[in-house]
Design a protein around this motif. Structure first.
Motif, short mmCIF file in Angstrom:
data_model
loop_
_atom_site.label_atom_id
_atom_site.label_comp_id
_atom_site.label_asym_id
_atom_site.label_seq_id
_atom_site.Cartn_x
_atom_site.Cartn_y
_atom_site.Cartn_z
N ASP A 115 -4.03 2.49 -6.35
CA ASP A 115 -3.03 2.28 -7.40
C ASP A 115 -2.17 3.53 -7.48
OD1 ASP A 115 -1.59 1.90 -9.75
OD2 ASP A 115 -3.29 1.08 -10.85
N PRO B 130 -3.49 -4.94 -10.98
CA PRO B 130 -3.19 -3.59 -10.52
C PRO B 130 -2.29 -3.59 -9.29
CG PRO B 130 -5.44 -4.17 -9.97
CD PRO B 130 -4.89 -5.29 -10.80
N THR C 47 4.58 -0.97 -2.28
CA THR C 47 3.43 -1.53 -3.00
C THR C 47 3.38 -3.04 -2.80
OG1 THR C 47 4.64 -1.91 -5.05
CG2 THR C 47 3.62 0.27 -4.77
N LYS D 161 -1.06 -1.90 -5.79
CA LYS D 161 -1.68 -1.14 -4.70
C LYS D 161 -0.61 -0.67 -3.72
CE LYS D 161 -5.94 -2.00 -5.93
NZ LYS D 161 -6.59 -1.03 -6.73
#
Length: 144
Positions: free
Chosen positions: A97, A38, A63, A40
């Motif tokens: 996310d 994922p 991210t 973040k």
């Protein structure tokens, strides 16, 4: 006239034309990779500039995967206030996310504060929304 399957020749030819002539929708097969790795949000980076009489405010949402989403929060004569609004929103987005921009917008609008109207708050939230949509398009490899 119907075939042994109960479908007309027109329906069969239509299905065949769709299957052969039209491009098939792109299915992104890496969706399982997204769940394993994922993305973040790590930070917001705010850029302010003045061009003639106009104060411009831009937001970069960074991210941990290296993707950066861009948003714009220009509100004339209120650039400093919008910057503070973005700093206030940053805590609620860092570590999350970035996928699902609608859910993030609803969460920020309805749950962060009961004071959710006004041009400063809406400009800041709008910049975050634009940046999240930009990230979503970059993650999926499609234009937004």
């Amino acid at each position: 006239m119907t075939s042994s399957t109960g479908r007309t020749r027109r329906q069969i030819l239509s299905d065949l034309a769709v299957a052969l002539l039209l491009p098939t929708p792109r299915v992104w097969s890496a969706s399982s990779e997204l769940s394993r790795n994922p993305v973040k949000i790590t930070r917001f980076e705010i850029h302010k500039a003045t061009l003639r009489w106009r104060d411009l405010v831009f937001l970069e949402v960074h991210t941990d995967s290296g993707l950066v989403g861009l948003g714009e929060a220009t509100l004339e004569t209120r650039a400093d206030m919008v910057e503070q609004g973005l700093r206030w929103l940053e805590d609620g987005f860092t570590g999350r996310d970035p996928s699902g921009p609608e859910d993030h917008w609803n969460r920020a609008y309805y749950q962060f504060s009961r004071w959710r109207n006004g041009p400063v708050a809406m400009s800041a939230l709008s910049a975050v929304d634009m940046a999240l949509w930009d990230l979503e398009g970059k993650r999926l490899g499609v234009p937004v």
